[in-house]
Design a protein around this motif. Structure first.
Motif, PDB file in Angstrom:
ATOM      1  N   MET A 235       0.833  -1.199   0.000  1.00 18.31           N
ATOM      2  CA  MET A 235       0.000   0.000   0.000  1.00 18.31           C
ATOM      3  C   MET A 235       0.874   1.257   0.000  1.00 18.31           C
ATOM      4  N   ILE A 236       1.922   1.262   0.844  1.00 18.98           N
ATOM      5  CA  ILE A 236       2.815   2.418   0.900  1.00 18.98           C
ATOM      6  C   ILE A 236       3.607   2.532  -0.400  1.00 18.98           C
ATOM      7  N   GLU A 237       4.029   1.389  -0.946  1.00 14.93           N
ATOM      8  CA  GLU A 237       4.781   1.387  -2.197  1.00 14.93           C
ATOM      9  C   GLU A 237       3.976   2.046  -3.306  1.00 14.93           C
ATOM     10  N   SER A 238       2.662   1.830  -3.287  1.00 15.76           N
ATOM     11  CA  SER A 238       1.819   2.407  -4.335  1.00 15.76           C
ATOM     12  C   SER A 238       1.727   3.931  -4.219  1.00 15.76           C
ATOM     13  N   GLU A 239       2.128   4.478  -3.083  1.00 16.41           N
ATOM     14  CA  GLU A 239       2.065   5.933  -2.882  1.00 16.41           C
ATOM     15  C   GLU A 239       3.438   6.579  -3.035  1.00 16.41           C
ATOM     16  N   ARG A 240       4.334   5.912  -3.732  1.00 15.02           N
ATOM     17  CA  ARG A 240       5.697   6.415  -3.941  1.00 15.02           C
ATOM     18  C   ARG A 240       5.692   7.816  -4.549  1.00 15.02           C
ATOM     19  N   GLU A 241       4.860   8.036  -5.555  1.00 11.49           N
ATOM     20  CA  GLU A 241       4.849   9.334  -6.227  1.00 11.49           C
ATOM     21  C   GLU A 241       4.376  10.433  -5.285  1.00 11.49           C
ATOM     22  N   GLN A 242       3.415  10.100  -4.413  1.00  7.75           N
ATOM     23  CA  GLN A 242       2.926  11.105  -3.463  1.00  7.75           C
ATOM     24  C   GLN A 242       4.021  11.466  -2.456  1.00  7.75           C
ATOM     25  N   VAL A 243       4.802  10.457  -2.049  1.00  4.79           N
ATOM     26  CA  VAL A 243       5.903  10.737  -1.123  1.00  4.79           C
ATOM     27  C   VAL A 243       6.913  11.686  -1.783  1.00  4.79           C
ATOM     28  N   GLY A 244       7.210  11.424  -3.044  1.00  3.61           N
ATOM     29  CA  GLY A 244       8.123  12.300  -3.763  1.00  3.61           C
ATOM     30  C   GLY A 244       7.585  13.711  -3.877  1.00  3.61           C
ATOM     31  N   LEU A 245       6.297  13.845  -4.130  1.00  5.20           N
ATOM     32  CA  LEU A 245       5.681  15.170  -4.233  1.00  5.20           C
ATOM     33  C   LEU A 245       5.742  15.913  -2.901  1.00  5.20           C
ATOM     34  N   LEU A 246       5.498  15.186  -1.795  1.00  4.13           N
ATOM     35  CA  LEU A 246       5.566  15.818  -0.476  1.00  4.13           C
ATOM     36  C   LEU A 246       6.984  16.281  -0.178  1.00  4.13           C
ATOM     37  N   LYS A 247       7.987  15.479  -0.546  1.00  6.49           N
ATOM     38  CA  LYS A 247       9.377  15.891  -0.335  1.00  6.49           C
ATOM     39  C   LYS A 247       9.703  17.116  -1.183  1.00  6.49           C
ATOM     40  N   ALA A 248       9.147  17.174  -2.397  1.00  8.64           N
ATOM     41  CA  ALA A 248       9.395  18.334  -3.270  1.00  8.64           C
ATOM     42  C   ALA A 248       8.822  19.608  -2.668  1.00  8.64           C
TER      43      ALA A 248
ATOM     44  N   VAL B 196       0.401  -3.145  15.986  1.00 11.51           N
ATOM     45  CA  VAL B 196       1.034  -1.883  15.607  1.00 11.51           C
ATOM     46  C   VAL B 196       2.434  -2.112  15.044  1.00 11.51           C
ATOM     47  N   LEU B 197       3.239  -2.924  15.729  1.00 10.80           N
ATOM     48  CA  LEU B 197       4.610  -3.147  15.265  1.00 10.80           C
ATOM     49  C   LEU B 197       4.629  -3.806  13.897  1.00 10.80           C
ATOM     50  N   THR B 198       3.743  -4.774  13.692  1.00  7.39           N
ATOM     51  CA  THR B 198       3.727  -5.473  12.406  1.00  7.39           C
ATOM     52  C   THR B 198       3.342  -4.525  11.278  1.00  7.39           C
ATOM     53  N   ALA B 199       2.272  -3.770  11.514  1.00  2.00           N
ATOM     54  CA  ALA B 199       1.835  -2.843  10.469  1.00  2.00           C
ATOM     55  C   ALA B 199       2.890  -1.767  10.221  1.00  2.00           C
ATOM     56  N   SER B 200       3.529  -1.286  11.290  1.00  2.00           N
ATOM     57  CA  SER B 200       4.538  -0.242  11.135  1.00  2.00           C
ATOM     58  C   SER B 200       5.763  -0.747  10.399  1.00  2.00           C
TER      59      SER B 200
ATOM     60  N   TYR C 229       8.530  18.888   2.765  1.00  2.00           N
ATOM     61  CA  TYR C 229       8.283  18.089   3.954  1.00  2.00           C
ATOM     62  C   TYR C 229       9.483  17.174   4.212  1.00  2.00           C
ATOM     63  N   SER C 230       9.866  17.063   5.464  1.00  2.00           N
ATOM     64  CA  SER C 230      11.015  16.227   5.826  1.00  2.00           C
ATOM     65  C   SER C 230      10.619  14.753   5.832  1.00  2.00           C
ATOM     66  N   SER C 231      11.664  13.920   5.771  1.00  2.00           N
ATOM     67  CA  SER C 231      11.408  12.473   5.828  1.00  2.00           C
ATOM     68  C   SER C 231      10.745  12.099   7.149  1.00  2.00           C
ATOM     69  N   ALA C 232      11.156  12.762   8.242  1.00  2.00           N
ATOM     70  CA  ALA C 232      10.551  12.448   9.547  1.00  2.00           C
ATOM     71  C   ALA C 232       9.073  12.816   9.561  1.00  2.00           C
ATOM     72  N   GLY C 233       8.739  13.986   8.974  1.00  2.00           N
ATOM     73  CA  GLY C 233       7.340  14.402   8.946  1.00  2.00           C
ATOM     74  C   GLY C 233       6.488  13.469   8.113  1.00  2.00           C
ATOM     75  N   ILE C 234       7.042  13.069   6.938  1.00  4.40           N
ATOM     76  CA  ILE C 234       6.290  12.147   6.079  1.00  4.40           C
ATOM     77  C   ILE C 234       6.160  10.785   6.764  1.00  4.40           C
ATOM     78  N   GLY C 235       7.260  10.346   7.412  1.00  5.96           N
ATOM     79  CA  GLY C 235       7.206   9.070   8.118  1.00  5.96           C
ATOM     80  C   GLY C 235       6.167   9.091   9.223  1.00  5.96           C
ATOM     81  N   LEU C 236       6.075  10.217   9.951  1.00  4.58           N
ATOM     82  CA  LEU C 236       5.068  10.341  11.003  1.00  4.58           C
ATOM     83  C   LEU C 236       3.656  10.296  10.413  1.00  4.58           C
ATOM     84  N   HIS C 237       3.499  10.913   9.242  1.00  2.00           N
ATOM     85  CA  HIS C 237       2.193  10.876   8.585  1.00  2.00           C
ATOM     86  C   HIS C 237       1.770   9.446   8.288  1.00  2.00           C
ATOM     87  N   TYR C 238       2.669   8.667   7.718  1.00  2.00           N
ATOM     88  CA  TYR C 238       2.312   7.283   7.398  1.00  2.00           C
ATOM     89  C   TYR C 238       2.214   6.415   8.656  1.00  2.00           C
TER      90      TYR C 238
END
Length: 787
Positions: free
Chosen positions: A289-302, A370-374, A305-314
C-alpha cells in the motif's frame, strides 16, 4: 489541522473498504488472543472461588471400614486444619423407560450441621429433613437431564437392597463439576447421578454404623502434602486404606484442571499462529500500500516536507488502521469470551462465573498489531526516502528483462495480448508475486489446519469406538469377583463373547515423574478392547512387562525397555518393578496394560475380575439389560453407543467447541487477505488500466489484465497453502491434545478441498468487487496525479 492530517483523513476515506478489511484481519487475531486468555483466567478464578466457598478438601482417603475415633488421629497430623468422615458408596437408579440401570454415587451428609468439607450448593428445593431417612438431595444436572424435580420419587439399589427415596432438593458441588460414569472418561448428566443422603441412613445401607469409608482433610498453609499423605496412609492401612491422594488427583478436579491446561496450551500455541499469519499478511499489505504511494511521497518531499514528517504521517495512517483493528478485536474478544465462558459455566455447573482478562492480552494484541503494520511501512519508506524528490515522483525504473526475451515467441504463440500482459507482470515482479502467493497460502493454511483438526476429532472417535473398543456393552462389578461371575454372563442368552478385565488403582513412578491412575488387566489376546500400535494393529498383552499409552509414556518420560515402579493401591499394596514392554496408541485416556493373570498373581489373588466387555446379539438387548439390573453384584452397565455419544458431546463442547470459532476466524482472515491483495493490485495499476481503456481496451479486457494476475496467484497459492496447512495442523492438534484425548495429525482430503474452495470463492467475490471498480474508472481522472 495540518495539510498532512487532511491528507490522512482523505486517504483513509478513499481506501475505507481496504482499511476495514485490514482492520478485520487484525481484529480477529486479537479477538482469539483475548477470548482464550479470558476463558483460561475465568475458569481458574471461578474454580478457585467455588472451591474456597464450599470448602473442597485437599486430601481424599478411601478405606474399607474405619471407626469414627480414627478421625481424631487424622486431625492430629501436623498441618491438618479440618477433617470430615463420611460414607461413600455405589448405587443404581432404575428409571422408567431406561434400558440399563443408571449408575450413581451415594454420599452421606451430617444430620444437624453442614459438612465441614465438600459442602453442597442447594440449587432447588429444600435441605434433607434430619427426621426423614428416605429423603435425598440429587445432582441438579442429572435431575434436569431426566426432568426430575423436588418431590419426585426414585427407585435406588444400594448394597443389593432396593428402596424408594424422595427428592427433597437439587444440589451442586465443587466435588462433582465433571461427573463421569465409572470406567468412562466423558461426562454424561443423563447416565450418572450423585445422591446426598442422611448420614445414619447411608451408614445403615452400607453396614457402616459408627464408621466411615472415606476421610476428607483440609490442610493449613504450612502443611507438606507428601508428609500428610504418608501419615494418613499409615493410620488407615489397618482398616483397609487404599491410598490417600491430593485434590490434584480427585477425579472431577483432575478433569477440570486438564480442561484448563488444554485451554491454556491452546491459548499459548494457537493465537500466536493466527497472529503470526495475520502479521505476515499485514506486512505484505501495508508495504504494498505504501509502495503504491511512492509518487505522493516524492511530491511531499518536493514541497519541503522532511522524511521524519512524512514518516510520522504514514505512521499515523498505519496506527489508525492497526489500533482500530486491535481495539475492535479486544472488544469482540471480551464479548466472545463472556459468551463462551457462560457456556462453560453451564457445562461445568458453576453456580457463578468470574470473568477476567489479563491486561497483558490487550497489550500484546496492540503491540503485535502496531509493530507489524509499522514494520511494513517503514521498510518501504526507507527506500523511498533515499531517493531525490524528482526521482521518487517517477515510477521506479523497470528492471532488465532482456534475458526473458526468448520467451516472447512462446507467449505470442500461446497467449493473446491481455494474457501476455498478465504473464509479463508476474515474471517481471517475482518477489511481489511470491509474497502475494505466500500470503494467500498462509490464509488457506489456517483453514486447512482448522478443518483438519475437526477431521482429527472425528477420527479419534471412529478409531477408538471401532478399532480399539469393539465391544457392545461393558459390565462393572461392585467389587472384584471370581470366575463364577464371568460364567454367569456367558450363560445369558444373546451374549456372544465375554472378555474379562480388572482395573486396579496404582501410582506409576519413573524417578521424579509420577502418575496416579490404574492398571488395566486384560487377557493376553483381547478381541473386544484392545491395545494397538501406531498402525492400529493389536498388541499382545504381556505378563512380563507393562504397556503404556503414548500420553502416559510422555508424562512419565519413559521408553520401552526401561523399568517402571508400580505401587498398587489395593489389597496388600505390593510395589512392582516392571519393564515397559511397549507403547500403545491410545486416543482416549492414558491407560497402562498388564496381562490379567499376572496382575492377579502380583496381588496374591486368582481369577479375580472387575468386570467384562460383552458382544451381544442386539435382538436380546432388552432381556440382557433386565437380567443385569437384577444382579446385586453389578455396579453398572455401559453401552458403547452411549459412551460414544458422550464423547461426541464432549468434543463439541468445552475446548473442542473452540475449534469452530477458530475455523470461522480462519475463514475471515483468508477472505480478508484475498480481498486486500485484489484491492492493492487495483490501486497499483489503476493508471495502467486507465491507459488501456484510453488505447481501446474494453472494460472486460482491462479487468482481465488485473484479475488474471489474481487468478494465477490464487491457483499457485493452493498447493502452498496445502503444504503449510499440513504442518500447521500438526501444531494446532498438539495444542488441543490432552491426557483425556489425543488428536492425531491426519490427512483429510475433504479439508484441503473445502479450504481450496473457500479460497477460490473468496477470490471470485473479491474479483467481482474489484471488477466493479475497474468498470467505474474515469480514464482522464485516473491518469492525473493525486496530490
Amino acid at each position: 489541522m495540518s495539510p498532512l492530517d487532511h491528507k490522512l483523513l482523505r486517504d483513509l476515506w478513499r481506501i475505507k473498504g481496504q482499511a476495514a478489511a485490514i482492520a478485520v484481519v487484525i481484529a480477529v487475531g486479537v479477538l482469539l488472543l483475548v477470548m482464550m486468555d479470558g476463558l483460561v483466567n475465568s475458569l481458574v478464578e471461578t474454580k478457585t472461588a467455588y472451591y474456597e466457598r464450599y470448602r473442597l478438601a485437599d486430601v481424599f482417603a478411601s478405606v474399607t471400614r474405619a471407626p469414627r475415633r480414627t478421625l481424631d488421629d487424622l486431625a492430629a497430623i501436623p498441618g491438618v486444619a479440618a477433617v470430615e468422615g463420611r460414607v461413600n458408596g455405589a448405587a443404581l437408579i432404575d428409571l422408567p423407560g431406561q434400558q440399563v440401570p443408571i449408575r450413581a454415587q451415594a454420599v452421606s451428609v451430617p444430620e444437624f450441621r453442614a459438612p465441614a468439607l465438600n459442602d453442597d450448593y442447594l440449587a432447588a428445593g429444600r435441605a434433607i429433613d434430619p427426621a426423614r431417612q428416605d429423603q435425598i438431595l440429587l445432582l441438579e444436572g442429572f435431575a434436569n437431564a431426566h426432568g426430575l424435580v423436588p418431590g419426585d420419587a426414585l427407585t435406588v439399589t444400594m448394597n443389593g437392597a432396593r428402596r424408594t427415596l424422595e427428592i427433597a432438593g437439587l444440589a451442586q458441588s465443587p466435588e462433582f463439576l465433571y461427573t463421569t460414569p465409572p470406567g468412562e472418561l466423558a461426562p454424561d448428566d443423563a447416565r450418572f447421578a450423585v445422591i446426598w443422603m442422611n448420614e445414619k441412613a447411608l451408614q445403615a445401607a452400607f453396614d457402616l454404623e459408627g464408621a466411615f469409608n472415606e476421610a476428607l482433610l483440609a490442610l493449613g498453609r504450612d502443611a507438606r502434602l507428601p508428609a500428610v499423605l504418608e501419615a494418613v496412609d499409615r493410620i488407615l492401612r489397618p482398616f483397609g486404606g487404599t491410598g490417600a491422594y491430593g485434590v490434584e488427583n480427585q477425579m472431577s478436579n483432575r478433569f477440570l484442571t486438564e480442561e484448563i491446561n488444554s485451554l491454556r496450551a491452546s491459548s499459548r500455541a494457537v493465537p500466536p499462529i493466527f497472529l503470526t499469519v495475520a502479521a505476515f499478511l499485514l506486512y505484505i499489505v501495508i508495504s504494498r500500500m505504501i509502495e503504491s504511494e511512492r509518487e505522493q511521497v516524492g511530491l511531499l518531499k518536493a514541497f519541503g516536507y522532511s522524511s521524519a514528517g512524512i514518516g510520522l504521517h504514514y505512521l499515523k495512517f498505519v496506527l489508525a488502521i492497526a489500533m482500530t483493528g486491535a481495539a475492535l478485536g479486544c472488544l469482540l474478544g471480551i464479548v466472545s469470551g463472556i459468551n463462551v465462558a457462560e457456556f462453560y459455566r453451564a457445562y461445568y455447573k458453576f453456580p457463578f462465573l468470574l470473568f477476567r482478562v489479563d491486561p497483558a492480552a490487550f497489550i500484546t494484541g496492540f503491540i503485535v498489531s502496531v509493530l507489524t503494520a509499522s514494520a511494513g511501512s517503514f521498510i518501504v519508506l526507507r527506500r523511498v526516502f533515499a531517493l531525490a524528490p524528482a526521482t521518487a515522483m517517477r515510477p521506479p525504473a523497470p528492471a532488465d528483462y532482456s534475458r526473458s526475451e526468448r520467451l516472447g515467441g512462446v507467449f505470442r504463440a500461446l497467449l493473446d495480448q491481455p494474457s501476455r500482459m498478465v504473464a509479463r507482470r508476474l515474471i517481471r515482479q517475482p518477489v511481489r508475486s511470491l509474497a502475494s502467493t505466500a500470503g494467500i497460502g498462509a490464509g488457506m493454511a489456517l483453514s486447512v489446519a482448522m478443518l483438519s483438526l475437526m477431521g482429527g476429532f472425528d477420527r479419534t472417535l471412529m478409531l477408538n469406538f471401532s478399532v480399539i473398543d469393539r465391544s457392545d456393552v461393558t459390565v462393572t462389578f461392585t467389587q472384584p469377583l471370581g470366575s463364577d461371575a464371568i460364567y454367569a454372563l456367558q450363560r445369558m442368552e444373546g451374549v456372544l463373547v465375554v472378555e474379562p478385565f480388572r482395573n486396579v488403582s496404582a501410582v506409576l513412578r519413573n524417578g521424579l515423574h509420577t502418575y496416579r491412575g490404574a492398571i488395566n488387566g486384560l487377557v493376553a489376546e483381547p478381541e473386544l478392547n484392545r491395545a494397538v500400535d501406531a498402525d492400529m494393529e493389536a498388541i499382545y498383552i504381556r505378563d512380563d512387562g507393562i504397556i503404556l499409552a503414548e500420553a502416559l509414556a510422555e508424562i512419565l518420560r519413559i521408553a520401552p525397555g526401561e523399568m517402571l515402579t508400580v505401587e498398587i493401591q489395593e489389597g496388600t499394596r505390593p510395589v512392582l518393578q516392571l519393564p515397559v514392554a511397549g507403547v500403545a496408541r491410545s486416543l482416549l485416556g492414558s491407560p497402562a496394560y498388564f496381562e490379567l493373570g499376572a496382575l492377579n498373581h502380583s496381588l496374591g489373588e486368582q481369577n479375580r475380575v472387575s468386570g467384562a466387555h460383552l458382544r451381544i446379539d442386539g435382538a436380546y438387548g432388552d432381556v440382557i439389560y433386565d437380567l443385569l439390573k437384577n444382579m446385586p453384584a453389578v455396579a453398572g452397565v455401559s453401552l458403547k453407543s452411549d459412551a460414544r455419544a458422550s464423547f461426541e458431546t464432549l468434543m463439541d463442547t468445552g475446548a473442542g467447541a473452540i475449534r469452530y470459532i477458530m475455523a470461522a476466524i480462519a475463514g475471515i482472515i483468508t477472505f480478508g487477505i484475498v480481498y486486500n491483495s485484489a484491492q492493492i493490485a487495483f490501486a497499483e495499476r489503476e493508471r495502467d488500466l486507465a491507459s488501456l481503456r484510453v488505447i481501446g481496451f474494453t472494460k472486460g479486457e482491462a479487468a482481465f489484465v488485473l484479475l488474471g494476475e489474481l487468478a494465477v496467484i490464487t491457483v499457485v497459492a493452493l498447493p502452498v497453502g496445502s503444504v503449510l496447512g499440513y504442518y500447521m495442523s500438526a501444531a494446532i492438534a498438539a495444542g488441543f491434545s490432552t491426557d483425556l484425548y489425543r488428536i492425531p495429525t491426519i490427512f483429510v482430503p475433504s479439508s484441503y478441498g473445502t479450504a481450496a474452495i473457500a479460497v477460490l470463492a473468496a477470490a471470485i467475490v473479491s474479483g467481482w468487487l474489484v471488477k466493479r471498480n475497474v468498470d467505474r474508472i474515469d480514464p482522464v481522472a485516473a491518469l492525473k496525479t493525486r496530490g
